[in-house]
Scaffold this active site. Structure first.
Site, short mmCIF file in Angstrom:
data_model
loop_
_atom_site.label_atom_id
_atom_site.label_comp_id
_atom_site.label_asym_id
_atom_site.label_seq_id
_atom_site.Cartn_x
_atom_site.Cartn_y
_atom_site.Cartn_z
N ALA A 1 0.80 -1.27 -0.35
CA ALA A 1 0.35 0.24 -0.24
C ALA A 1 0.71 0.71 -0.20
CB ALA A 1 -1.04 0.01 1.73
N LYS B 1 -1.13 6.95 -2.68
CA LYS B 1 -2.15 6.79 -2.42
C LYS B 1 -3.11 5.26 -1.87
CE LYS B 1 -2.68 11.64 -5.04
NZ LYS B 1 -3.05 10.99 -6.55
N GLY C 1 -10.72 -11.94 -17.04
CA GLY C 1 -10.04 -11.80 -19.04
C GLY C 1 -10.23 -12.19 -19.66
N GLU D 1 3.26 -8.66 -14.29
CA GLU D 1 1.95 -10.31 -14.15
C GLU D 1 2.72 -11.08 -15.66
OE1 GLU D 1 -2.23 -10.20 -13.98
OE2 GLU D 1 -1.97 -9.59 -16.23
C1 UD2 Z 1 -3.54 -4.99 -13.10
C2 UD2 Z 1 -2.76 -6.35 -11.80
C3 UD2 Z 1 -1.23 -5.87 -10.80
C4 UD2 Z 1 -0.48 -5.88 -11.31
C5 UD2 Z 1 -0.30 -4.86 -12.60
C6 UD2 Z 1 0.74 -4.75 -13.45
C7 UD2 Z 1 -4.95 -7.16 -11.41
C8 UD2 Z 1 -6.50 -6.23 -10.87
N1 UD2 Z 1 -4.04 -6.52 -10.86
O1 UD2 Z 1 -3.42 -4.28 -11.80
O2 UD2 Z 1 -1.37 -7.44 -10.09
O3 UD2 Z 1 0.44 -7.28 -12.46
O4 UD2 Z 1 -1.19 -4.59 -13.11
O5 UD2 Z 1 0.25 -3.54 -13.88
O6 UD2 Z 1 -5.36 -7.14 -12.54
N2 UD2 Z 1 0.44 -0.78 -5.45
C9 UD2 Z 1 0.80 0.35 -5.17
N3 UD2 Z 1 0.79 2.10 -5.18
C10 UD2 Z 1 0.34 2.59 -5.87
C11 UD2 Z 1 0.98 1.46 -7.50
C12 UD2 Z 1 0.81 0.21 -6.89
O7 UD2 Z 1 0.84 0.07 -3.20
O8 UD2 Z 1 0.79 3.48 -6.45
C13 UD2 Z 1 0.40 -1.70 -5.16
C14 UD2 Z 1 -1.19 -2.33 -4.87
O9 UD2 Z 1 -0.28 -3.07 -4.01
C15 UD2 Z 1 -1.48 -2.48 -6.24
C16 UD2 Z 1 -1.09 -3.32 -6.84
O10 UD2 Z 1 0.29 -2.43 -6.37
O11 UD2 Z 1 -2.68 -3.50 -5.63
C17 UD2 Z 1 -1.12 -3.44 -7.99
O12 UD2 Z 1 -0.73 -2.22 -8.88
P1 UD2 Z 1 -2.18 -1.00 -9.96
O13 UD2 Z 1 -3.50 -1.84 -8.81
O14 UD2 Z 1 -2.46 -0.36 -9.73
O15 UD2 Z 1 -1.96 -2.37 -10.68
P2 UD2 Z 1 -3.56 -2.88 -12.35
O16 UD2 Z 1 -5.06 -1.80 -11.48
O17 UD2 Z 1 -3.07 -2.40 -13.55
#
Ligand code: UD2
Length: 297
Positions: A66, A69, A179, A247
């Site tokens: 975490a 933000k 997906g 990923e």
């Molecule tokens: C996708 C994947 C994630 C990862 C990411 C890589 C899903 C549900 N999740 O998430 O596992 O592969 O793509 O691009 O598909 N985080 C922070 N602060 C930040 C940004 C990230 O703490 O400012 C952490 C946090 O635990 C978050 C994780 O990193 O849950 C993954 O980042 P994301 O949620 O922004 O990435 P997302 O939704 O594209």
């Protein structure tokens, strides 16, 4: 790492009789070609599993990042985990954050605890998720994370919405990406450039897994995080970043190191898309977020 034994329940318990010629579900795949179970509602008996595993007194670890933000997701995440995740087991939440004072106080059930580790905020959001493999690996190797029987590495912008328990225990467990569960593998969003360590040819691979959840025993998590970290470093030196960051590397690893158990999309529901008919219960769901607003700049 403690040796995990699988015993039957100490006293016999009443369960519905299974029949060798009657599949509990016929609409979905229940076992992979390498004989790993795929977990769906209806494929397991929760009472039987708990009677088997609870006496073993397992401790379950969970890593959560975490940063910046994303601390805002901790409270709903932890509150939902206290309702649904591994009820009746000991749980250690390992939270990695750059703002420890924003880790909320959440009432925890007996035997459950929160451990906070400081981590730095990288300037690019991609770097935050990319670095998770390295940081988790380091904390297992230096024994800041130890004495857990299974470790779950989860994204924080999700909430638990239903039972999530012992049916997920396995040496290495991954989740089908909501997906991409029903498309040809040449359409999977694997990294397709041969210059990347995450490269997967179009005729390889079995399933596409989501990186928001990876679980297993400590020695298996050490192996997968070390391999992904090393591959990420080689890519960095070569000036290439895989299509879906860690990923892509996780998926590359799982092409040859196939998981011992696969969780269906019940274990990662996309709250912003229609629920597939095969999903009878959503257990862990994404939370709506505005990517541009929330990601670290
Ligand atoms: C996708 C994947 C994630 C990862 C990411 C890589 C899903 C549900 N999740 O998430 O596992 O592969 O793509 O691009 O598909 N985080 C922070 N602060 C930040 C940004 C990230 O703490 O400012 C952490 C946090 O635990 C978050 C994780 O990193 O849950 C993954 O980042 P994301 O949620 O922004 O990435 P997302 O939704 O594209």
């Amino acid at each position: 790492v403690r040796k995990i034994q699988r015993n039957g329940p100490q006293t016999p318990i009443e369960v519905e009789q299974p029949f060798a010629l009657k599949a509990p579900r016929t609409d979905v795949m229940l076992v992979t070609p390498w004989l790993a179970p795929i977990i769906w509602e209806g494929s397991f008996d929760q009472k039987l599993l708990d009677a088997t595993y609870k006496p073993l007194n397992f401790t379950i670890g969970m890593t959560l990042f975490a940063v910046a933000k994303y601390t805002r997701f901790l409270k709903p995440f932890l509150e939902s985990a206290e309702k649904h995740f591994m009820q009746g087991y000991r749980v250690n939440y390992y939270i990695f954050t750059d703002i420890p004072e924003q880790v909320p106080r959440v009432e925890l059930k007996p035997g459950r605890s929160v451990v906070v580790f400081n981590t730095v905020k990288y300037s690019r959001w991609q770097e935050i998720s990319l670095r998770r493999m390295e940081i988790i690996n380091k904390h297992i190797m230096n024994k800041s994370i130890r004495e857990v029987d299974y470790l779950y590495c989860l994204d924080v912008d999700l909430i638990f919405t239903n039972h999530y328990g012992a049916e997920t225990f396995a040496p290495l467990v991954a989740v089908l990406h909501p997906g991409y569960f029903n498309i040809l593998r040449n359409k999977f969003p694997y990294e397709r450039r041969p210059e990347s360590q995450a490269y997967v040819p179009k005729d390889h691979g079995h399933f596409y897994y989501i990186a928001a959840m990876l679980g297993g025993t400590l020695n298996n998590i050490v192996d997968v995080t070390a391999a992904c970290h090393q591959a990420l470093q080689v890519d960095k030196v070569n000036g290439i970043e895989a299509a879906w960051q860690e990923e892509s590397h996780l998926n590359k690893y799982l092409v040859t190191n196939m998981p011992h158990k696969i969780l269906s999309m019940e274990y990662l529901c996309n709250s912003e898309a229609p629920t597939p008919a095969s999903v009878k219960v959503c257990r862990f769901s994404t939370v709506k977020k505005n990517h541009a607003e929330i990601r670290a700049q």
